[in-house]
Design a protein around this motif. Structure first.
Motif: not given
Length: 854
Positions: A406, A451-453, A785
């Motif tokens: 990320s 909130h993870q992309s 995110s």
């Protein structure tokens, strides 16, 4: 402190006495014997001596992790170096050796009168002039401290804020009495002395040679505070004493001694974090007084518990010192417990949480934490004092991206830098991470949860890694389709794309034959060609390209590959190419140039032209031009990335620095609201959602409700509470003590601290970093995110750039409740395809574009 037997002069193969030999250079008369093994370290033996004797030491060699009956036991030292400009001479291997004053003091108090003391001390055991050795020893630091019997935390002489020279310490020629605490029944004699001193402190006849402000009595006080029975006794005594004389404050002098101890630079050093966390046991040494670190933890735990009120026996200024002591000690306890449970923490979290700690060498802001990181063996390779600070910081950023998949390293305000030699996308690890950004990162649990992309990054550094990534992604996609072939079909017209890609791989296979790692590359590419044929058979879904973007199982985004390449000057590239020509004489100059364009340009532009992200450095060049300008300066590194534009910033409000001054904070929010109320379609709940940063709250039914315009009956109470809360905010009324407002109040503080409110050209509201400005652009990038704020910049003219260039400002929150469909990210599919296989219409639908970040 546990002592070890004196070393022998016998050659054992495990321990060899090393001599510091003379070198020809008179200005540098000594050098260290070179360490032979990868896990070999030096240990220093402090020879026994009286208080007034010169300090004499010897060096020996020790191999970590070697099983042997004759186990060498040693302790380690955790201390603050002090100023290198003021030194004292000790004797090392029979010759004078300069050390800092603080280390000289530590050696003086650690030396035993009768037995040698074997320790590991960085300043003596590492050749500080050998950069390569320093880097290798850093990689062993976790094993060094975990392999010692205990770590000794040296907090000064217990009398002076700054260390005194040895001649001043020895003044009077009388050694101070050594006193040890054990945090058990053996401390009873110390406690009896403390009670006697406390009772006699108010009497004029109290002997001046035993002041209650001494380090010894401070440790007695901490021992009392760590025991519930003794603390209760202390409270009763203090109430009686202050009842007779309200101005009487016998504990004030002891707390002042504690304040001096807390001023020791040790509490702010970055290296002590690892030294304390990985050690088996810690012992505190303050002058002649010693105690186990557990005694500090017991005192801090008792002081911070709700059952003990410090104001009952301590004055307000003393209570602040004790609170600071509790925070410092308990933070080590919590970190140690967490590390033992998980055996590591995300490197990004470590860098952010300990950014306020100090290091003499800025590279140590990274190196001191490497051993504590998850997958630490991968990060430890970064430790090299031969690299510049900028190179270390950039390599760390790339490795964090590789490990986390990320771009969460861009959380916070990246424009806030102490250094000017860093690219905008590289965080300045030497800068203190702002508290608001740190709390938001901790709250949102970077890299996990909601909130993870949806987009994932895989960073590859070579062509071979790239093809392996493609093969794995296509294999996962094929497995997913085979699970349920009726529902898992690809669009019919994509069979043309698979054929085109397979023909392109014929060219790739031809070039693979000319590479040294031909076998690996050829097998991987051949596997991809087979996957193209197999997946082509599944292209039977009768939908249009326009519908493809909305298909629930297929989207233009998924797990994305990221290229990272160091930028070289044209003269350097020419040199590399000349080296390659020597290996293969069948290529001429023109063919070599074409090959370079194939490897870089074709790999990026065709195979990666529509990829989710490609962090890389495309570089087209003319060999003749390189020969004419061989001294062209090296350019800064940059990378290219696909993006979705959300909008251009048209308004930026004042920055809300802190909520310590609530009136000032409410005034800032009032200014934000004044602008929002003039916007078309203004709605209070929409503004509230922005102010709260999209926070969600639990209803009485224990369901999670996102703040929005909610009309159903179950959410009516939440909406009414939200509007009531917003009225408080707009009228600048304090509601901190209203229990029902507490969750909203906490969310407001978390979301707004250190940020500004901004508006995009389409009226969308958001909260962003304090350094953002009008005309910045907000985009969604793979691996993030949250949206990212970018600033347009005009770099030097470069023919290889095919898109606009930007600087990274930081992340932001954006209210997308009213945004069109193109701003809503699609769900990724479980496999991955090179985007050359995906139809061009998808890229147009999502309005994606390639940008360059410097």
């Amino acid at each position: 402190m546990q002592q070890t037997a004196p070393p022998t002069n016998e050659w054992t193969g495990k321990e060899l006495m090393l001599k510091i030999k003379e070198a020809p250079d008179e200005n540098n008369p000594y050098y260290y014997h070179k360490l032979s093994g990868e896990n070999e370290i030096r240990l220093v033996t402090i020879k026994p001596g009286k208080w007034t004797d010169p300090i004499s030491c010897e060096l020996s060699c020790h191999s970590l992790g070697v099983e042997n009956e004759d186990v060498t036991e040693y302790s380690t030292l955790s201390y603050a170096w002090g100023s290198p400009r003021i030194t004292e001479n000790v004797t090392l291997e029979g010759r004078p050796w300069p050390v800092t004053v603080n280390l000289a003091n530590a050696l003086l108090f650690l030396r035993d009168h009768e037995k040698p003391v074997k320790m590991w001390i960085d300043a003596l055991c590492i050749d500080q002039s050998n950069l390569k050795e320093r880097g290798k020893q850093v990689q062993l630091m976790k094993e060094i401290y975990s392999g010692g019997t205990h770590v000794i935390v040296y907090l000064g002489d217990g009398k002076n804020h700054r260390p005194k020279r040895l001649v001043e310490q020895r003044r009077g020629s009388r050694a101070p009495a050594r006193l040890s605490f054990h945090n058990d029944e053996r401390d009873r004699v110390h406690l009896e002395n403390f009670w006697d001193a406390l009772s006699a402190s108010a009497m004029p006849s109290f002997p001046a040679t035993q002041p209650l402000s001494s380090t010894y009595h401070l440790f007695c006080l901490l021992r009392v505070l760590g025991d519930e029975v003794f603390t209760s006794n202390l409270v009763d005594r203090m109430r009686k004493m202050t009842g007779m004389n309200p101005s009487y404050d016998p504990l004030g002098a002891l707390v002042e001694s504690l304040r001096y101890m807390l001023l020791n630079p040790w509490w702010q050093r970055i290296w002590v974090v690892q030294e304390m966390i990985v050690s088996r046991m810690a012992v505190v040494r303050c002058g002649p007084v010693t105690c186990p670190w557990d005694m500090f933890i017991s005192a801090a735990s008792s002081l911070s518990s709700s059952s003990f009120n410090m104001s009952t026996i301590f004055r307000a200024d003393s209570a602040k010192v004790l609170q600071y002591f509790c925070r410092q000690v308990l933070s080590f306890r919590d970190l140690r417990n967490e590390w033992k449970r998980n055996l590591g923490a995300p490197m990004l979290t470590l860098l952010q949480d300990f950014s306020a700690r100090r290091a003499t060498d800025e590279r140590d802001k990274v190196f001191a934490l490497l051993g504590l990181a998850s997958h630490s063996q991968r990060f430890l390779a970064l430790a090299s004092y031969e690299d510049t600070v900028a190179d270390v910081y950039q390599a760390t950023a790339v490795e964090v991206i590789r490990q986390s998949h990320s771009l969460d390293i861009w959380r916070g305000d990246l424009a806030r830098k102490n250094r000017r030699d860093l690219a905008s996308w590289v965080p300045d690890w030497s800068a203190v991470y702002e508290e608001g950004d740190r709390q938001r990162a901790q709250k949102y649990d970077i890299g996990k949860g909601e909130h993870q992309s949806l987009w994932k990054l895989t960073v590859v550094k070579s062509e071979g890694e790239y093809w392996k990534f493609v093969a794995e992604g296509m294999t996962r996609l094929l497995h997913w389709i085979n699970e349920n072939p009726q529902d898992r079909k690809l669009p019919e017209r994509m069979n043309v794309e698979f054929d085109s890609y397979r023909r392109l791989l014929e060219t790739v296979s031809l070039e693979c034959y000319r590479k040294r790692e031909a076998t690996i590359l050829i097998n991987t590419v051949e596997r991809i060609k087979e996957l193209c044929v197999t997946l082509r058979a599944h292209c039977s879904l009768p939908i249009s390209y326009e519908d493809l973007a909305k298909h629930p199982f297929i989207s233009a985004f998924g797990r994305s590959v990221a290229f990272y390449r160091e930028v070289k000057s044209k003269s350097e590239l020419l040199s590399d190419m000349a080296s390659g020509l020597r290996d293969d004489h069948s290529f001429g100059t023109d063919a070599a140039a074409w090959l370079d364009r194939l490897v870089i340009w074709h790999e990026m532009a065709f195979w990666m032209h529509k990829s989710g992200v490609a962090i890389h450095h495309p570089f087209r060049w003319d060999p003749e031009k390189a020969r004419r300008h061989p001294d062209e300066r090296r350019r800064k590194s940059f990378f290219s990335i696909e993006s979705i534009l959300y909008g251009v910033v048209t308004h930026v409000g004042d920055r809300l620095f802190s909520w310590d001054d609530r009136y000032s904070a409410f005034t800032t929010i009032s200014k934000w609201a004044s602008y929002c109320e003039r916007m078309p379609g203004f709605h209070k709940v929409k503004m509230a959602k922005t102010l709260l940063g999209g926070a969600s709250f639990a209803t009485p039914r224990q369901s999670t409700v996102e703040v929005d315009v909610l009309e159903d009956e179950s959410h009516r109470d939440m909406k009414a509470l939200l509007l009531e809360w917003l009225d408080h905010v707009l009228e600048r009324e304090d509601f901190a003590h209203d229990p029902k407002m507490k969750p909203l109040n906490e969310a407001l503080i978390l979301a707004t601290t250190g940020r500004v409110m901004f508006a995009l050209n389409d009226g969308t509201l958001g909260l962003g970093p304090g350094s953002m400005a009008v005309e910045d652009q907000v985009m969604m990038l793979p691996g993030t995110s949250s949206p990212i704020v970018l600033r347009h910049r005009l770099p030097e003219r470069d023919e290889s750039l095919e898109g606009p260039a930007y600087a990274v400002v930081g992340d932001c929150y954006l209210d997308l409740s009213s945004s069109d469909e193109k701003k809503r990210l699609p769900k990724p599919w479980p496999g991955w395809l090179p985007e050359s296989i995906m139809p061009n219409e998808l890229k147009g639908f999502w309005e994606r574009r390639r940008i360059y970040l410097f």
